[in-house]
Design a protein around this motif. Structure first.
Motif, mmCIF file in Angstrom:
data_model
loop_
_atom_site.group_PDB
_atom_site.id
_atom_site.type_symbol
_atom_site.label_atom_id
_atom_site.label_comp_id
_atom_site.label_asym_id
_atom_site.label_seq_id
_atom_site.Cartn_x
_atom_site.Cartn_y
_atom_site.Cartn_z
ATOM 1 N N GLU A 226 0.818 -1.218 0.000
ATOM 2 C CA GLU A 226 0.000 0.000 0.000
ATOM 3 C C GLU A 226 0.852 1.269 0.000
ATOM 4 O O GLU A 226 0.442 2.304 -0.523
ATOM 5 C CB GLU A 226 -0.920 -0.008 1.224
ATOM 6 N N HIS A 227 2.057 1.194 0.561
ATOM 7 C CA HIS A 227 2.917 2.378 0.621
ATOM 8 C C HIS A 227 3.296 2.886 -0.769
ATOM 9 O O HIS A 227 3.684 4.052 -0.924
ATOM 10 C CB HIS A 227 4.192 2.063 1.420
ATOM 11 N N LEU A 228 3.162 2.037 -1.790
ATOM 12 C CA LEU A 228 3.508 2.445 -3.152
ATOM 13 C C LEU A 228 2.481 3.410 -3.740
ATOM 14 O O LEU A 228 2.777 4.133 -4.691
ATOM 15 C CB LEU A 228 3.621 1.219 -4.052
ATOM 16 N N LEU A 229 1.272 3.431 -3.186
ATOM 17 C CA LEU A 229 0.209 4.271 -3.742
ATOM 18 C C LEU A 229 0.553 5.749 -3.677
ATOM 19 O O LEU A 229 0.231 6.511 -4.592
ATOM 20 C CB LEU A 229 -1.105 4.015 -2.990
ATOM 21 N N SER A 230 1.188 6.170 -2.611
ATOM 22 C CA SER A 230 1.502 7.594 -2.444
ATOM 23 C C SER A 230 2.540 8.061 -3.452
ATOM 24 O O SER A 230 2.514 9.211 -3.896
ATOM 25 C CB SER A 230 2.002 7.855 -1.019
ATOM 26 N N ALA A 231 3.462 7.167 -3.807
ATOM 27 C CA ALA A 231 4.541 7.549 -4.727
ATOM 28 C C ALA A 231 4.068 7.667 -6.167
ATOM 29 O O ALA A 231 4.690 8.367 -6.968
ATOM 30 C CB ALA A 231 5.677 6.531 -4.632
ATOM 31 N N ALA A 232 2.976 7.007 -6.521
ATOM 32 C CA ALA A 232 2.476 7.037 -7.905
ATOM 33 C C ALA A 232 0.963 7.209 -7.869
ATOM 34 O O ALA A 232 0.212 6.244 -8.052
ATOM 35 C CB ALA A 232 2.867 5.759 -8.640
ATOM 36 N N PRO A 233 0.485 8.421 -7.633
ATOM 37 C CA PRO A 233 -0.947 8.639 -7.410
ATOM 38 C C PRO A 233 -1.843 8.373 -8.608
ATOM 39 O O PRO A 233 -3.053 8.238 -8.450
ATOM 40 C CB PRO A 233 -1.011 10.113 -6.993
ATOM 41 N N SER A 234 -1.295 8.306 -9.818
ATOM 42 C CA SER A 234 -2.138 8.091 -10.998
ATOM 43 C C SER A 234 -1.911 6.740 -11.664
ATOM 44 O O SER A 234 -2.565 6.426 -12.658
ATOM 45 C CB SER A 234 -1.901 9.210 -12.025
ATOM 46 N N ALA A 235 -1.006 5.948 -11.147
ATOM 47 C CA ALA A 235 -0.697 4.657 -11.773
ATOM 48 C C ALA A 235 -1.826 3.661 -11.540
ATOM 49 O O ALA A 235 -2.489 3.691 -10.505
ATOM 50 C CB ALA A 235 0.611 4.105 -11.208
ATOM 51 N N PRO A 236 -2.069 2.771 -12.511
ATOM 52 C CA PRO A 236 -3.087 1.735 -12.319
ATOM 53 C C PRO A 236 -2.672 0.775 -11.215
ATOM 54 O O PRO A 236 -1.480 0.551 -10.983
ATOM 55 C CB PRO A 236 -3.137 1.032 -13.682
#
Length: 421
Positions: A226-236
């Motif tokens: 889940e921590h990856l979501l903040s780094a790439a806010p528009s990625a699928p």
């Protein structure tokens, strides 16, 4: 006259049936209705609060409803002090106990003896394995020892960077399969304290409470990755069941953010407090072969927060019946291909060779495709089709070319993420 004392509160969450379509924004499963605590009955269907406070803000209170719809009884109630009395909810749960980052850092070592990391090296090579280990903050745990190595430690880190849980899992470094009975069983932390990991137990341990040093720690799960979501806010976003699959698929198809539920029920990922991390995202679920129908139902729940949610049938459509009986997941499918006997190099190594001047078979050529989230090179074969669709290569060189050009999941992702040809 004698009036009935009213107490009103927002209906406690008891599953999706207690959440409704908001009359303000129209979003399903976002509206919480008020109930009368004396009778257990709802007030009018439009009396309640939207959970999307920032984007909608709809909140129609019982007091305003009675002002707008007065009766003899409600007039008396409004003139008394009863409407000022509020329902006293149960005490709030204790604050979440997060794991201090220093514990995570201590496990970021001994990768040469981390059996899952050793398998990643076998699949992708040392450089890519190191990237994946860093991406997911992979750790090493001595909870289980087998094949002259140690277990993998998967950390659950939320969008805000808080470390919520840690799970130790034993793997075979040659096959990537989970070990069902570790060679050296050790004492493992369980819900009721320590227990010995016998041969009939799966060597999986949530060691969060052990790390925190208290068995009553209030730990809350989140999606793995889940921590990856903040780094790439528009990625699928792609969601699978196991942590292992998420890590491997991040190596196979890195343009997606790969998250894992940690099991069929895993992090209670259909609870609003968990899935709200996916607010506004385009999400594709990749269930194991034995969970497709179940995940289709769960996708409807996630739709309350996501921009879009789809359930992929890629695995079901591209695997033989024997794999269905085994309940394969997405990683099993690609591991089989990556470790096929005809493969001379790992995918990462072969791709590097292609960039450095690999000689293509006659009639083959590279083309660039413009994806919504970036540009990608695709190898086109002698029939004018992407090489990833060429399942009958005629020569050894064509076989290698297909491996080099493979764009995993291309068939399903073309539609899902709006591929512009």
């Amino acid at each position: 006259m004698t009036t009935t004392q009213h107490h009103f509160l927002l209906e406690p969450y008891k599953g999706s049936r207690t959440r409704h379509r908001c009359p303000g924004c129209g979003k399903p499963r976002e509206f919480t209705r008020y109930i009368n605590t004396l009778t257990g009955q709802h007030v009018a269907e439009h009396v309640g609060k939207c959970n999307r406070e920032n984007k909608c803000g709809y909140h129609y209170k019982p007091r305003q409803y009675f002002l707008d719809n007065p009766t003899e009884e409600t007039r008396a109630w409004l003139q008394s002090d009863q409407h000022l009395k509020t329902y006293t909810p149960p005490p709030p749960p204790p604050p979440v106990d997060y794991i201090p980052p220093r514990y995570l850092e201590r496990t970021r070592q001994q990768f040469a003896r981390n059996n899952f990391y050793r398998f990643l090296v076998k699949l992708f090579g040392e450089a890519e394995a190191a990237r994946l280990a860093d991406l997911y903050k992979l750790g090493t745990s001595k909870k289980f020892k087998n094949h002259n190595g140690y277990a993998a430690l998967f950390w659950m880190i939320d969008k805000d960077g808080n470390i919520r849980r840690a799970k130790a899992m034993a793997y075979n470094p040659e096959t990537g399969k989970r070990i069902k009975a570790p060679v050296n069983a050790v004492k493992v932390w369980g819900k009721n304290g320590y227990y010995n990991c016998h041969k009939d137990r799966n060597p999986v341990a949530d060691i969060s409470k052990q790390i925190l040093g208290k068995d009553n720690a209030n730990t809350k799960a989140c999606f793995f990755g889940e921590h990856l979501l903040s780094a790439a806010p528009s990625a699928p976003v792609a969601i699978v069941e196991s942590e292992k699959t998420a890590v491997i698929m991040a190596g196979v198809y890195p343009d997606c953010l790969w998250l894992a539920t940690g099991g069929k029920n895993g992090a209670r990922w259909t609870a609003q407090e968990v899935y709200q991390a996916l607010e506004g995202r385009n999400v594709v679920l990749y269930p194991d072969l034995d969970s497709t129908e179940d995940w289709a139902d769960r996708a409807k729940i996630l739709a309350a927060a996501c921009e879009s949610v789809e359930v992929s049938t890629y695995l079901r459509d591209n695997t033989p019946p024997e794999d269905h009986r085994e309940g394969y997941d997405l990683a099993d499918y690609f591991i089989k291909r990556l470790l096929s006997p005809d493969q001379e190099q790992t995918t990462a190594q072969a791709d590097q060779e292609a960039q450095e001047g690999f000689t293509l078979p006659p009639g083959w050529q590279w083309e660039e495709l413009n994806l919504k989230h970036g540009t990608h090179r695709v190898l086109i074969d002698h029939d004018g089709l992407p090489a990833s669709w060429n399942y009958n290569p005629r020569t050894k060189r064509e076989t290698l070319a297909v491996m080099i050009a493979e764009q995993p999941l291309v068939n399903s992702l073309i539609q899902t993420f709006d591929l512009q040809l």
